[in-house]
Scaffold this motif. Structure first.
Motif, PDB file in Angstrom:
ATOM      1  N   ALA A  37       0.836  -1.207   0.000  1.00 35.61           N
ATOM      2  CA  ALA A  37       0.000   0.000   0.000  1.00 35.61           C
ATOM      3  C   ALA A  37       0.867   1.251   0.000  1.00 35.61           C
ATOM      4  CB  ALA A  37      -0.923  -0.006   1.214  1.00 35.61           C
ATOM      5  N   GLY A  38       1.964   1.241   0.787  1.00 38.77           N
ATOM      6  CA  GLY A  38       2.854   2.392   0.824  1.00 38.77           C
ATOM      7  C   GLY A  38       3.506   2.657  -0.527  1.00 38.77           C
ATOM      8  N   VAL A  39       4.033   1.609  -1.148  1.00 38.08           N
ATOM      9  CA  VAL A  39       4.693   1.762  -2.447  1.00 38.08           C
ATOM     10  C   VAL A  39       3.686   2.187  -3.515  1.00 38.08           C
ATOM     11  CG1 VAL A  39       5.938   0.548  -4.267  1.00 38.08           C
ATOM     12  CG2 VAL A  39       6.491   0.097  -1.870  1.00 38.08           C
ATOM     13  N   PHE A  40       2.545   1.512  -3.535  1.00 35.92           N
ATOM     14  CA  PHE A  40       1.518   1.804  -4.533  1.00 35.92           C
ATOM     15  C   PHE A  40       0.980   3.221  -4.387  1.00 35.92           C
ATOM     16  CE2 PHE A  40      -2.967   0.752  -6.145  1.00 35.92           C
ATOM     17  CZ  PHE A  40      -2.611   1.054  -7.451  1.00 35.92           C
ATOM     18  N   SER A  41       0.733   3.648  -3.139  1.00 38.76           N
ATOM     19  CA  SER A  41       0.178   4.979  -2.917  1.00 38.76           C
ATOM     20  C   SER A  41       1.172   6.073  -3.301  1.00 38.76           C
ATOM     21  CB  SER A  41      -0.249   5.145  -1.457  1.00 38.76           C
ATOM     22  OG  SER A  41       0.856   4.994  -0.589  1.00 38.76           O
ATOM     23  N   LEU A  42       2.447   5.870  -2.999  1.00 34.03           N
ATOM     24  CA  LEU A  42       3.458   6.854  -3.400  1.00 34.03           C
ATOM     25  C   LEU A  42       3.546   6.960  -4.921  1.00 34.03           C
ATOM     26  CD1 LEU A  42       6.345   6.137  -0.853  1.00 34.03           C
ATOM     27  CD2 LEU A  42       4.831   8.125  -0.922  1.00 34.03           C
ATOM     28  N   ALA A  43       3.489   5.811  -5.598  1.00 33.52           N
ATOM     29  CA  ALA A  43       3.554   5.825  -7.064  1.00 33.52           C
ATOM     30  C   ALA A  43       2.343   6.540  -7.658  1.00 33.52           C
ATOM     31  CB  ALA A  43       3.636   4.390  -7.584  1.00 33.52           C
ATOM     32  N   VAL A  44       1.163   6.235  -7.116  1.00 34.25           N
ATOM     33  CA  VAL A  44      -0.059   6.865  -7.626  1.00 34.25           C
ATOM     34  C   VAL A  44      -0.052   8.360  -7.353  1.00 34.25           C
ATOM     35  CG1 VAL A  44      -2.557   7.003  -7.325  1.00 34.25           C
ATOM     36  CG2 VAL A  44      -1.449   4.773  -7.506  1.00 34.25           C
ATOM     37  N   GLU A  45       0.388   8.753  -6.154  1.00 33.61           N
ATOM     38  CA  GLU A  45       0.438  10.174  -5.819  1.00 33.61           C
ATOM     39  C   GLU A  45       1.395  10.921  -6.741  1.00 33.61           C
ATOM     40  OE1 GLU A  45      -0.833  13.486  -3.538  1.00 33.61           O
ATOM     41  OE2 GLU A  45      -1.595  11.432  -3.708  1.00 33.61           O
ATOM     42  N   TRP A  46       2.527  10.291  -7.054  1.00 35.70           N
ATOM     43  CA  TRP A  46       3.490  10.913  -7.974  1.00 35.70           C
ATOM     44  C   TRP A  46       2.872  11.093  -9.360  1.00 35.70           C
ATOM     45  CZ3 TRP A  46       5.834   9.016 -12.481  1.00 35.70           C
ATOM     46  CH2 TRP A  46       6.860   9.821 -12.985  1.00 35.70           C
ATOM     47  N   VAL A  47       2.159  10.065  -9.828  1.00 29.37           N
ATOM     48  CA  VAL A  47       1.515  10.157 -11.136  1.00 29.37           C
ATOM     49  C   VAL A  47       0.444  11.256 -11.136  1.00 29.37           C
ATOM     50  CG1 VAL A  47       0.023   8.948 -12.784  1.00 29.37           C
ATOM     51  CG2 VAL A  47       1.952   7.747 -11.738  1.00 29.37           C
ATOM     52  N   LEU A  48      -0.323  11.349 -10.054  1.00 24.41           N
ATOM     53  CA  LEU A  48      -1.363  12.375  -9.977  1.00 24.41           C
ATOM     54  C   LEU A  48      -0.762  13.774  -9.984  1.00 24.41           C
ATOM     55  CD1 LEU A  48      -3.722  10.720  -7.335  1.00 24.41           C
ATOM     56  CD2 LEU A  48      -4.269  11.174  -9.729  1.00 24.41           C
ATOM     57  N   GLY A  53      -1.090  19.151 -14.209  1.00 28.15           N
ATOM     58  CA  GLY A  53      -1.091  20.271 -15.142  1.00 28.15           C
ATOM     59  C   GLY A  53      -1.575  19.916 -16.527  1.00 28.15           C
ATOM     60  N   VAL A  54      -1.950  18.646 -16.740  1.00 26.88           N
ATOM     61  CA  VAL A  54      -2.377  18.203 -18.067  1.00 26.88           C
ATOM     62  C   VAL A  54      -3.866  18.500 -18.252  1.00 26.88           C
ATOM     63  CG1 VAL A  54      -2.631  16.225 -19.606  1.00 26.88           C
ATOM     64  CG2 VAL A  54      -0.630  16.393 -18.100  1.00 26.88           C
ATOM     65  N   ALA A  55      -4.171  19.274 -19.287  1.00 29.74           N
ATOM     66  CA  ALA A  55      -5.566  19.599 -19.628  1.00 29.74           C
ATOM     67  C   ALA A  55      -6.308  20.177 -18.429  1.00 29.74           C
ATOM     68  CB  ALA A  55      -6.292  18.361 -20.162  1.00 29.74           C
ATOM     69  N   TYR A  56      -5.630  21.086 -17.732  1.00 27.65           N
ATOM     70  CA  TYR A  56      -6.224  21.767 -16.574  1.00 27.65           C
ATOM     71  C   TYR A  56      -6.666  20.787 -15.476  1.00 27.65           C
ATOM     72  CZ  TYR A  56      -6.349  25.609 -19.903  1.00 27.65           C
ATOM     73  OH  TYR A  56      -5.997  26.560 -20.836  1.00 27.65           O
ATOM     74  N   GLY A  57      -5.894  19.709 -15.323  1.00 21.67           N
ATOM     75  CA  GLY A  57      -6.186  18.742 -14.264  1.00 21.67           C
ATOM     76  C   GLY A  57      -7.175  17.666 -14.651  1.00 21.67           C
ATOM     77  N   LEU A  58      -7.602  17.630 -15.916  1.00 22.77           N
ATOM     78  CA  LEU A  58      -8.582  16.633 -16.345  1.00 22.77           C
ATOM     79  C   LEU A  58      -8.028  15.219 -16.217  1.00 22.77           C
ATOM     80  CD1 LEU A  58     -11.330  15.994 -17.577  1.00 22.77           C
ATOM     81  CD2 LEU A  58     -10.295  16.270 -19.863  1.00 22.77           C
ATOM     82  N   ALA A  59      -6.737  15.042 -16.533  1.00 22.17           N
ATOM     83  CA  ALA A  59      -6.140  13.711 -16.425  1.00 22.17           C
ATOM     84  C   ALA A  59      -6.124  13.235 -14.973  1.00 22.17           C
ATOM     85  CB  ALA A  59      -4.712  13.735 -16.990  1.00 22.17           C
ATOM     86  N   THR A  60      -5.863  14.156 -14.045  1.00 18.33           N
ATOM     87  CA  THR A  60      -5.887  13.813 -12.627  1.00 18.33           C
ATOM     88  C   THR A  60      -7.285  13.397 -12.195  1.00 18.33           C
ATOM     89  OG1 THR A  60      -4.085  15.367 -12.141  1.00 18.33           O
ATOM     90  CG2 THR A  60      -5.471  14.694 -10.300  1.00 18.33           C
TER      91      THR A  60
END
Length: 256
Positions: A37-48, A53-60
């Protein structure tokens, strides 16, 4: 952004087919679950953050919607109940038991009465809704994707878990307070208040609060499940209202 993701995905609940989420099946793996969970959450948070900034946050927003849908809405226990309620209303207790056995670990293979079946399903359903819906929703709102992932992977257990560390049990019980307090707001307030003032939260206290909250609506034990489902809809409405107000007043976590 989190609030929009919650609204968009919850709007699709009625059109979503229930499918259980089976990432880990046993509490014995709590340490592995915590690390993953720690590794996965850090990876997801980094991706988010990267996509913010992509498409005014639409990708997030899209990624948050996918996470919330896959981890919370699709495996929500509320989707299990519709067919069960249909069996109960038709008086087919055996079919109801067989259906409930598919998603709940019922304690006995013998069906005595529809009331005893209803009581057992009620108790287990309350805890399951907390573990798989309300706790992940709360953690997602407070801590974003990190909280959502930890709620789903780490906190899905019960009070009688033997291998789960005491710290996680205490934290999980503390997180029961918002749901119990909302039972107080949305249900039979006088009956729920003693559970709140006791300050000793547990799965048994959570179930007792749910039973007390629907006491004024319940005529027969047969209808307790439908009354509980109605109570949970009111609880969800209150939570969404509070989340909306916090967005208006700028009170929210910076985590995605």
């Amino acid at each position: 952004m989190k609030f929009l993701a919650i609204l968009f995905v919850l709007a699709l609940r009625r059109f979503t087919q229930y499918k259980p989420l089976s990432i880990f099946s046993s509490e014995q793996h709590w340490s592995a679950r915590f690390i993953i969970a720690g590794v996965f959450s850090l990876a997801v948070e980094w991706v988010l953050i990267t996509l913010s900034g992509v498409a005014y946050g639409l990708a997030t927003l899209i990624l948050q919607c996918l996470l919330f849908f896959y981890l919370v809405v699709r495996p929500s226990p509320a989707g299990m109940l519709d067919q069960y309620i249909g069996y109960i209303q038709r008086g087919d207790v055996e079919a109801a038991y067989l259906h409930a056995s598919g998603f709940l670990a019922l304690s006995s293979n013998e069906i005595e009465t529809d009331e005893t079946l209803e009581a057992e399903v009620f108790d287990k359903y309350v805890v399951l809704m907390f573990n798989l819906f309300f706790l992940p929703l709360l953690m997602f709102w407070m801590l974003g994707a990190v909280g959502l992932i930890f709620a789903v992977l780490v906190f899905d257990f019960s009070d009688d878990s033997t291998r789960t560390p005491a710290f996680f049990k205490l934290l999980r019980r503390a997180l029961q307070f918002p749901l119990i307090f909302t039972y107080y707001i949305c249900g039979h307030s006088v009956a729920v208040w003693p559970v709140i003032t006791s300050g000793r939260f547990s799965d048994a206290g959570l179930v007792a609060a749910a039973r007390d909250a629907i006491a004024k609506d319940e005529k027969l034990a047969l209808y307790s499940i439908t009354s509980l489902k109605s109570l949970h809809e009111r609880v969800l409405l209150v939570w969404l209202l509070l989340m909306g107000l916090s967005v208006i007043f700028g009170v929210s976590s910076p985590l995605y």
